[in-house]
Design an enzyme around this catalytic site. Structure first.
Site, PDB file in Angstrom:
ATOM      1  N   ARG A  18       0.858  -1.184   0.000  1.00  0.00           N
ATOM      2  CA  ARG A  18       0.000   0.000   0.000  1.00  0.00           C
ATOM      3  C   ARG A  18       0.888   1.226   0.000  1.00  0.00           C
ATOM      4  O   ARG A  18       2.093   1.120   0.197  1.00  0.00           O
ATOM      5  CB  ARG A  18      -1.015   0.016   1.146  1.00  0.00           C
ATOM      6  CG  ARG A  18      -0.640  -0.627   2.430  1.00  0.00           C
ATOM      7  CD  ARG A  18       0.509   0.006   3.130  1.00  0.00           C
ATOM      8  NE  ARG A  18       0.279   1.409   3.504  1.00  0.00           N
ATOM      9  CZ  ARG A  18       1.228   2.244   3.888  1.00  0.00           C
ATOM     10  NH1 ARG A  18       2.485   1.849   3.961  1.00  0.00           N
ATOM     11  NH2 ARG A  18       0.946   3.485   4.217  1.00  0.00           N
ATOM     12  N   GLY A  19       0.271   2.385  -0.260  1.00  0.00           N
ATOM     13  CA  GLY A  19       1.058   3.602  -0.374  1.00  0.00           C
ATOM     14  C   GLY A  19       1.266   3.913  -1.844  1.00  0.00           C
ATOM     15  O   GLY A  19       1.556   3.018  -2.647  1.00  0.00           O
TER      16      GLY A  19
ATOM     17  N   ASP B  91      -1.693  12.706  -0.238  1.00  0.00           N
ATOM     18  CA  ASP B  91      -2.274  11.873  -1.292  1.00  0.00           C
ATOM     19  C   ASP B  91      -2.495  12.675  -2.566  1.00  0.00           C
ATOM     20  O   ASP B  91      -2.384  12.161  -3.664  1.00  0.00           O
ATOM     21  CB  ASP B  91      -3.585  11.258  -0.821  1.00  0.00           C
ATOM     22  CG  ASP B  91      -3.324  10.204   0.221  1.00  0.00           C
ATOM     23  OD1 ASP B  91      -3.269  10.549   1.415  1.00  0.00           O
ATOM     24  OD2 ASP B  91      -3.124   9.038  -0.163  1.00  0.00           O
TER      25      ASP B  91
END
Lengths: 353, 353
Positions: free
Chosen positions: B51-52, B237
């Site tokens: 993730r990320g 994000d």
């Protein structure tokens, strides 16, 4: 307040037994425990089966009354009362209300004959509990004027009736507003690390049938930014009259800063007995740093219904666990006490003469 | 970065297999999984074993390269490549970096003969991963100038190397500062509801031997008020160039407001590819509202070592779970990208020509 449709207080005296809601089981189970002796009531306070300033005070008053009831007539009477008092005062040594209650009961019985002392102890303990409930009810009456029909009210931690004898402080205005026919929606943040918002506040609101959502502590600011909160109400552990600041559960300061940034009214609700007139400033309030395991481990009910803790951090990491913070008066719109609504600058006027 | 003393990336290609750290087991277990085919790598992305933003992008590039390697020579080649691309792009449809990576690999192989295409796909996927690592390293070099010897740096969520291929964004300046011989202490808030701070950030720091404490999200403001934080670094994000605002994990806005209230510098670190030049304002960034069970249940390791979830709220209560918030530019001291340190007002100057 209501539990499963029936009215309850957090703690009460039944004959010579203390009864209380076992708050360590909430929100997963509702159970009343019966404590036939001073020793057992004191143990229940130590074990945090009851928590919250007002509730601890009332339980301590009842516990000492039990001690007076149990003391043998004759030469052993006063030593036994003294011993009971020391026992009760040793349960939660940082809880101010506890000492307020034991002092009041001790003063009420001073110099009386054992039979009169027993009667007086029970009366005084009952008065302490009744006053707590009455003060909280009046906080609700004053505070409900701030809540309009359709309001979305945010709160932090649990300053509901479970923390007092009845009604609560921060939630009392909500309960009164709903009784007045207003529609209210509550946002209760979960209040890590101990989670009193997710467990206790949501349970209270659920039992009263008041619409609400739990939110992560991190989400309060954003809800405010999106104008989804109209008003924030929190409790206080100690209020400093000199500078109008309030010590309360860790995170209160963050919420107050966010409320200010978004022009949302931020009120602190507490009985006036919470106000400290001697402190020079809120910065002088000592802040408890609790055990780091409260951060590393989370308690809850597993999928089989058993209570269990899980570790959320890597083994060996360290955590810090500051239990309270201090919100400066410049971020507080007002204080709601049983005496009315006060500006942070006006608290010194409430000083008892 | 280091794990048990050995250097690792989050994801890499070994022959025709993708290897990655299984992040669903962190921080409780460290395990490398081997994914021999495009289908298996795609499944690992879907299952959030990685993730990320940066890490997902690199994994997607490698996955599509696997798809190209697996495609049969002849008439079926391009249809097989197209199918692989659709498979990879369907794994996490809201992750922008994922599409950036698949587009780059697809463009690199366009019109080539199968053998050349295979070689080129692997090269391009490797370039994507290497660029991500290089950008993050440069973020660290620029950002480390903000960290003095002895600094106490706060961070929110996980914007460390686990979210990228290596080094990370918000934590990269810390890692570089430590390599420069500076002493740094990190405060990582736990970042409810998913707890990436408590689980991932603390694990990264532990593996690198960097002193740190986990704190409840509620405690950051108070630590700042007590001047126990010198600098806050967070990831993003999506960054809106028009108004210098940043969307990041829920809670970022709260921390930024508290930093402002206490005069503490607040920086957002991210590769410049995170900047959106087309949005009119941060308010236009769509905010995902995730499943409420992430709030009701907490995952962790029980006392017997098993992974388990516990419920922290009463059965039947509702929760809201906003995944991100938007921090306005007025609260952000600066942005750290691979290109340097920029004021919120200057982001439009970074627009690619």
């Amino acid at each position: 307040m209501l539990v499963q449709g029936k009215p309850y207080r957090t703690v009460w005296l039944q004959g010579s037994s203390v009864q209380m809601i076992d708050q360590t089981l909430l929100p997963h189970a509702f159970q009343i425990i019966t404590l036939p002796s001073c020793r057992e009531t004191a143990q229940a306070i130590t074990d945090m089966r009851i928590r919250g300033a007002g509730a601890i005070g009332a339980a301590a008053g009842y516990a000492l009354a039990q001690g007076v009831l149990e003391a043998p007539a004759g030469a052993g009477f006063w030593p036994a009362v003294q011993q009971a008092r020391a026992l009760v005062e040793g349960t939660r040594p940082t809880a101010r209300n506890l000492f307020y209650a034991t002092e009041r009961v001790a003063a009420a019985v001073q110099g009386l004959a054992p039979e009169q002392a027993r009667e007086q102890a029970v009366q005084e303990a009952q008065a302490i509990a009744d006053e707590d409930a009455a003060f909280c009810k009046r906080i609700g009456e004053h505070g409900s004027s701030l809540i309009r029909d359709g309001a979305r009210v945010a709160t932090h931690c649990n300053a509901g009736w479970l923390a007092f004898v009845d009604f609560g402080s921060a939630l009392s205005p909500v309960y009164q507003a709903v009784r007045q026919g207003k529609r209210v929606h509550v946002y209760a943040d979960e209040t890590r690390p101990r989670g009193q918002g997710a467990s206790l506040t949501s349970w209270e609101l659920q039992q009263e049938g008041i619409p609400h959502h739990i939110i992560p502590d991190n989400a309060m600011g954003f809800l405010m930014q999106r104008k989804e909160v109209d008003l924030m109400l929190v409790g206080a552990d100690r209020i400093c009259a000199a500078d109008g600041s309030a010590a309360n559960k860790i995170g209160t300061y963050e919420k107050a800063v966010c409320a200010k940034d978004n022009g949302i009214p931020f009120y602190v609700a507490a009985p006036s007995t919470t106000i400290d007139f001697s402190l020079p400033s809120g910065a002088a309030i000592p802040i408890e740093e609790r055990h780091e395991d409260e951060v590393h481990f989370v308690w809850g009910r597993d999928d089989q219904g058993a209570f269990r803790r899980v570790r959320i951090s890597p083994a060996g990491t360290r955590a810090r666990n500051l239990a309270f913070d201090v919100t400066p008066g410049r971020l507080i719109t007002g204080f709601i006490t049983e005496r009315g609504i006060h500006k942070p600058d006006d608290l010194m006027q409430l000083r008892p003469r």
